[in-house]
Design an enzyme around this catalytic site. Sequence first.
Site, mmCIF file in Angstrom:
data_model
loop_
_atom_site.group_PDB
_atom_site.id
_atom_site.type_symbol
_atom_site.label_atom_id
_atom_site.label_comp_id
_atom_site.label_asym_id
_atom_site.label_seq_id
_atom_site.Cartn_x
_atom_site.Cartn_y
_atom_site.Cartn_z
ATOM 1 N N ARG A 16 0.826 -1.209 0.000
ATOM 2 C CA ARG A 16 0.000 0.000 0.000
ATOM 3 C C ARG A 16 0.861 1.259 0.000
ATOM 4 O O ARG A 16 0.400 2.313 -0.416
ATOM 5 C CB ARG A 16 -0.876 0.039 1.267
ATOM 6 C CG ARG A 16 -1.993 -0.976 1.296
ATOM 7 C CD ARG A 16 -2.705 -0.956 2.644
ATOM 8 N NE ARG A 16 -3.254 0.329 3.006
ATOM 9 C CZ ARG A 16 -4.411 0.819 2.568
ATOM 10 N NH1 ARG A 16 -5.155 0.098 1.758
ATOM 11 N NH2 ARG A 16 -4.831 2.004 2.943
ATOM 12 N N ARG A 52 9.800 6.213 -2.799
ATOM 13 C CA ARG A 52 10.128 7.124 -3.896
ATOM 14 C C ARG A 52 11.575 7.572 -3.840
ATOM 15 O O ARG A 52 12.104 7.837 -2.759
ATOM 16 C CB ARG A 52 9.232 8.359 -3.822
ATOM 17 C CG ARG A 52 7.764 8.029 -3.828
ATOM 18 C CD ARG A 52 6.996 8.982 -4.717
ATOM 19 N NE ARG A 52 5.572 8.660 -4.664
ATOM 20 C CZ ARG A 52 4.758 9.061 -3.702
ATOM 21 N NH1 ARG A 52 5.217 9.851 -2.746
ATOM 22 N NH2 ARG A 52 3.490 8.721 -3.720
ATOM 23 N N TYR A 87 -9.972 -5.293 3.323
ATOM 24 C CA TYR A 87 -9.379 -3.983 3.646
ATOM 25 C C TYR A 87 -9.613 -3.089 2.422
ATOM 26 O O TYR A 87 -8.876 -3.155 1.450
ATOM 27 C CB TYR A 87 -7.886 -4.225 3.887
ATOM 28 C CG TYR A 87 -7.030 -3.096 4.429
ATOM 29 C CD1 TYR A 87 -7.487 -1.793 4.588
ATOM 30 C CD2 TYR A 87 -5.705 -3.363 4.800
ATOM 31 C CE1 TYR A 87 -6.659 -0.800 5.096
ATOM 32 C CE2 TYR A 87 -4.872 -2.377 5.308
ATOM 33 C CZ TYR A 87 -5.356 -1.104 5.457
ATOM 34 O OH TYR A 87 -4.530 -0.124 5.951
ATOM 35 N N ARG A 130 -9.136 -5.565 13.737
ATOM 36 C CA ARG A 130 -8.526 -4.601 14.645
ATOM 37 C C ARG A 130 -9.508 -3.464 14.833
ATOM 38 O O ARG A 130 -10.221 -3.084 13.891
ATOM 39 C CB ARG A 130 -7.220 -4.046 14.069
ATOM 40 C CG ARG A 130 -6.178 -5.092 13.820
ATOM 41 C CD ARG A 130 -5.692 -5.763 15.070
ATOM 42 N NE ARG A 130 -4.788 -4.923 15.839
ATOM 43 C CZ ARG A 130 -4.317 -5.255 17.041
ATOM 44 N NH1 ARG A 130 -4.686 -6.393 17.611
ATOM 45 N NH2 ARG A 130 -3.477 -4.452 17.676
ATOM 46 N N GLU A 167 -4.039 7.479 18.230
ATOM 47 C CA GLU A 167 -4.729 6.265 17.775
ATOM 48 C C GLU A 167 -4.069 5.024 18.358
ATOM 49 O O GLU A 167 -2.880 4.795 18.122
ATOM 50 C CB GLU A 167 -4.610 6.172 16.249
ATOM 51 C CG GLU A 167 -5.910 6.372 15.541
ATOM 52 C CD GLU A 167 -5.748 6.408 14.028
ATOM 53 O OE1 GLU A 167 -5.326 5.395 13.454
ATOM 54 O OE2 GLU A 167 -6.030 7.472 13.456
ATOM 55 N N ASP A 174 -10.271 0.693 0.562
ATOM 56 C CA ASP A 174 -10.270 2.152 0.610
ATOM 57 C C ASP A 174 -11.637 2.655 0.135
ATOM 58 O O ASP A 174 -12.371 1.936 -0.558
ATOM 59 C CB ASP A 174 -9.160 2.709 -0.301
ATOM 60 C CG ASP A 174 -7.788 2.518 0.330
ATOM 61 O OD1 ASP A 174 -7.698 2.490 1.565
ATOM 62 O OD2 ASP A 174 -6.796 2.403 -0.423
ATOM 63 N N ARG A 226 -0.307 6.617 15.725
ATOM 64 C CA ARG A 226 -0.197 7.924 15.089
ATOM 65 C C ARG A 226 -1.057 8.954 15.810
ATOM 66 O O ARG A 226 -1.914 8.595 16.621
ATOM 67 C CB ARG A 226 -0.585 7.856 13.609
ATOM 68 C CG ARG A 226 -1.992 7.382 13.347
ATOM 69 C CD ARG A 226 -2.242 7.218 11.839
ATOM 70 N NE ARG A 226 -3.559 6.653 11.590
ATOM 71 C CZ ARG A 226 -4.024 6.301 10.395
ATOM 72 N NH1 ARG A 226 -3.285 6.466 9.318
ATOM 73 N NH2 ARG A 226 -5.219 5.797 10.254
HETATM 74 N N1 UDP Z 1 2.990 1.290 7.985
HETATM 75 C C1 UDP Z 1 4.163 1.326 8.717
HETATM 76 N N2 UDP Z 1 4.687 2.524 9.101
HETATM 77 C C2 UDP Z 1 4.081 3.709 8.770
HETATM 78 C C3 UDP Z 1 2.883 3.679 8.036
HETATM 79 C C4 UDP Z 1 2.360 2.452 7.664
HETATM 80 O O1 UDP Z 1 4.720 0.287 9.037
HETATM 81 O O2 UDP Z 1 4.619 4.763 9.170
HETATM 82 C C5 UDP Z 1 2.454 -0.029 7.574
HETATM 83 C C6 UDP Z 1 1.458 -0.590 8.598
HETATM 84 O O3 UDP Z 1 1.583 -2.004 8.637
HETATM 85 C C7 UDP Z 1 0.121 -0.195 8.006
HETATM 86 C C8 UDP Z 1 0.383 -0.340 6.504
HETATM 87 O O4 UDP Z 1 1.751 0.072 6.346
HETATM 88 O O5 UDP Z 1 -0.917 -1.017 8.445
HETATM 89 C C9 UDP Z 1 -0.544 0.470 5.619
HETATM 90 O O6 UDP Z 1 -0.450 1.819 5.983
HETATM 91 P P1 UDP Z 1 -1.564 2.894 5.607
HETATM 92 O O7 UDP Z 1 -1.027 4.239 5.937
HETATM 93 O O8 UDP Z 1 -2.035 2.621 4.220
HETATM 94 O O9 UDP Z 1 -2.702 2.502 6.667
HETATM 95 P P2 UDP Z 1 -4.166 3.131 6.937
HETATM 96 O O10 UDP Z 1 -4.105 4.625 6.715
HETATM 97 O O11 UDP Z 1 -5.107 2.403 6.025
HETATM 98 O O12 UDP Z 1 -4.369 2.809 8.367
#
Ligand code: UDP
Length: 380
Positions: free
Chosen positions: A171, A175, A345, A247, A297, A347, A276
């Site tokens: 996901r 870059r 999962y 979760r 969170e 979006d 976060r």
């Molecule tokens: N992830 C991570 N570190 C980060 C952000 C994301 O390890 O700083 C991993 C984590 O396993 C997460 C996945 O990447 O569940 C997908 O992240 P995304 O930001 O897409 O999650 P969402 O916003 O859907 O919670």
Amino acid sequence: MNILIIGAGFSGAVIARLLAEKGHVVAVKDSRNHIAGNCHSERDAESGVMVHKYGPHIFHTNEKKVWDFVTSYMEFIPYINRVKSTAKGAVYSMPINLHTINQFFGKTFNPEEAKQFITKQGDNSITEPANFEEQALKFVGKDIYETFFKGYTEKQWGLDPTQLPASILKRLPIRFNYDDNYFNHPYQGMPKEGYTVLVERILQHDNITVELNAKVLRNDALQFDHVFYSGPIDEWFGYSEGRLGYRTLDFEEIRGDDIQGCAVMNYPDSEVPFTRIAEHKYFAPWEQTKSSIAFKEYSRACEEGDIPYYPIRLVNEQEMLKKYINLARQEQKVSFVGRLGTYRYLDMDVTILEAMNTAKEFLAKLEKNEPIPAFFVEPI
Ligand code: UDP
């Protein structure tokens, strides 16, 4: 036809609208006291900030038809998600980009140099990454993996990353330039008046009625000509095969005038218990607010009575899901849709696209007098 839609999130609302426009009478019922599902947004009285009650939702899509659909109901303000990450005592730019790499390794690489460097960091012995950890080790190497992904992922999923599918990491882009836009999609923005008003407008049609706080019993549901069910698939069958793993999130409120200076700050360190912090005024930079509000969170296993967020979908859950799929296929008048109905999962944009396609295929099948399937999108 008299149609019942269970769940007033994006899946339910979009299907309801498209069927109502074709003359069907649609009753939408939701067990919660609001529409829009987990996208629900509400203005916080004290600060004046539009809060995404179930965590940040940023709209992004590749699909022009999805963008055209949502923007026909509400103006979307251009919005680019730029995430930061506080890791091991420093603040970095996410997703991993040239700035992150240079800052983290104390270098001044150009894109080509960074690519070569990261390729060397990566574990080339891994040819087919079988899980999240292998995917990370192959593409970014141990140091970046352990700093930015390992702790975050353990907290988010409550599992060792070797147990998680590689697809979760896919996901996130990596870059080799300074582009820190979290998403690659061409259409990105925020609904000007919030997601709940957007869903309300989608549901505003003479052929649609909406009932909240409505627990629908199976026997009552089957009085309708057809049911679209966007609730949890295991709940529909009374958890007869067990509970599918999810979760859930807990939010801890922080108030202030300017809390962290950005919308989303990730905390991948394993010593920090939350994943976060989201400061919601930054999701609507065009609005003036009195003060600010943010939420830490915390992710944990979803128990009875909690709101499900992320489907876990490990081997055990897949086995259980197969049993529910078999039961679902035996239902005569019910189609299972969306994140909870198909236990995926998803979006928002994918949810909307699938709902648009479901409505279209449903109408086509009705016209041809063909049976209506339990699933318009295969859950596995
Ligand atoms: N992830 C991570 N570190 C980060 C952000 C994301 O390890 O700083 C991993 C984590 O396993 C997460 C996945 O990447 O569940 C997908 O992240 P995304 O930001 O897409 O999650 P969402 O916003 O859907 O919670």
